[in-house]
Scaffold this motif. Structure first.
Motif, PDB file in Angstrom:
ATOM      1  N   UNK A  58       0.826  -1.212   0.000  1.00  0.00           N
ATOM      2  CA  UNK A  58       0.000   0.000   0.000  1.00  0.00           C
ATOM      3  C   UNK A  58       0.855   1.255   0.000  1.00  0.00           C
ATOM      4  N   UNK A  59       0.401   2.254  -0.700  1.00  0.00           N
ATOM      5  CA  UNK A  59       1.123   3.531  -0.766  1.00  0.00           C
ATOM      6  C   UNK A  59       0.778   4.447   0.402  1.00  0.00           C
ATOM      7  N   UNK A  60      -0.296   4.163   1.121  1.00  0.00           N
ATOM      8  CA  UNK A  60      -0.736   5.040   2.204  1.00  0.00           C
ATOM      9  C   UNK A  60      -0.121   4.683   3.565  1.00  0.00           C
ATOM     10  N   UNK A  70       8.091  -3.557  12.186  1.00  0.00           N
ATOM     11  CA  UNK A  70       8.871  -4.712  11.732  1.00  0.00           C
ATOM     12  C   UNK A  70      10.041  -4.968  12.666  1.00  0.00           C
ATOM     13  N   UNK A  71      10.819  -3.932  12.983  1.00  0.00           N
ATOM     14  CA  UNK A  71      11.969  -4.092  13.873  1.00  0.00           C
ATOM     15  C   UNK A  71      11.536  -4.613  15.242  1.00  0.00           C
ATOM     16  N   UNK A  72      10.462  -4.061  15.777  1.00  0.00           N
ATOM     17  CA  UNK A  72       9.964  -4.506  17.082  1.00  0.00           C
ATOM     18  C   UNK A  72       9.509  -5.950  17.070  1.00  0.00           C
ATOM     19  N   UNK A  73       8.840  -6.354  16.001  1.00  0.00           N
ATOM     20  CA  UNK A  73       8.359  -7.731  15.905  1.00  0.00           C
ATOM     21  C   UNK A  73       9.522  -8.712  15.806  1.00  0.00           C
ATOM     22  N   UNK A  94      10.377 -16.764  10.384  1.00  0.00           N
ATOM     23  CA  UNK A  94      10.459 -15.735   9.342  1.00  0.00           C
ATOM     24  C   UNK A  94       9.204 -15.704   8.474  1.00  0.00           C
ATOM     25  N   UNK A  95       8.767 -16.851   7.972  1.00  0.00           N
ATOM     26  CA  UNK A  95       7.581 -16.866   7.104  1.00  0.00           C
ATOM     27  C   UNK A  95       6.324 -16.377   7.823  1.00  0.00           C
ATOM     28  N   UNK A  96       6.051 -16.830   9.062  1.00  0.00           N
ATOM     29  CA  UNK A  96       4.877 -16.283   9.756  1.00  0.00           C
ATOM     30  C   UNK A  96       4.991 -14.769   9.997  1.00  0.00           C
ATOM     31  N   UNK A  97       6.199 -14.288  10.285  1.00  0.00           N
ATOM     32  CA  UNK A  97       6.374 -12.845  10.461  1.00  0.00           C
ATOM     33  C   UNK A  97       6.098 -12.099   9.161  1.00  0.00           C
ATOM     34  N   UNK A 101       3.260  -9.299   8.420  1.00  0.00           N
ATOM     35  CA  UNK A 101       3.569  -7.976   7.895  1.00  0.00           C
ATOM     36  C   UNK A 101       2.762  -7.672   6.638  1.00  0.00           C
ATOM     37  N   UNK A 102       2.677  -8.638   5.752  1.00  0.00           N
ATOM     38  CA  UNK A 102       2.037  -8.415   4.457  1.00  0.00           C
ATOM     39  C   UNK A 102       0.513  -8.490   4.532  1.00  0.00           C
TER      40      UNK A 102
END
Length: 117
Positions: A58-60, A70-73, A94-97, A101-102
């Motif tokens: 997303x651009x918004x 992301x860093x905190x997670x 990694x994949x679940x994170x 995120x996505x």
């Protein structure tokens, strides 16, 4: 993200030291941690911006918030792995994170229906 998790999994002692050092109040240490975090966040920014340009993200998005999310997670995942009483593969997170995120946590089929929207 895979590389980040792989490095800490490969050297658990390094992960413990990194976690301990990041909590210290020593200004010299904090400056080094800030510089390392900035480098990591810059890489994350580039990835997000590329995804926005390609239309896959997303651009918004508020870039600063996303970077720290992301860093905190990732840091929280490493901390939980270090404190866990059971041994598991840190890299397997990694994949679940990335999915979190996505895709987030919402169900797109039900978004807005609960509040009468």
């Amino acid at each position: 993200m895979y590389r980040h998790l792989e490095e800490f999994q490969r050297d658990r002692d390094m992960a413990l030291v990194y976690q301990a050092v990041t909590l210290q109040k020593n200004e010299l240490i904090q400056e080094n941690i800030r510089e390392m975090s900035k480098m990591y966040l810059d890489i994350v920014s580039e990835i997000i911006e590329r995804g926005q340009e390609e239309g896959t993200l997303r651009r918004d998005l508020y870039l600063g918030l996303v970077k720290h999310f992301i860093l905190g997670a990732v840091e929280s995942t490493i901390t939980n792995w270090l404190r866990s009483k059971r041994d598991y593969d840190l890299v397997s997170m990694a994949d679940p994170l990335i999915d979190l995120f996505i895709r987030g946590i919402g169900n797109p089929e039900n978004t807005g229906k609960e509040n009468g929207q």
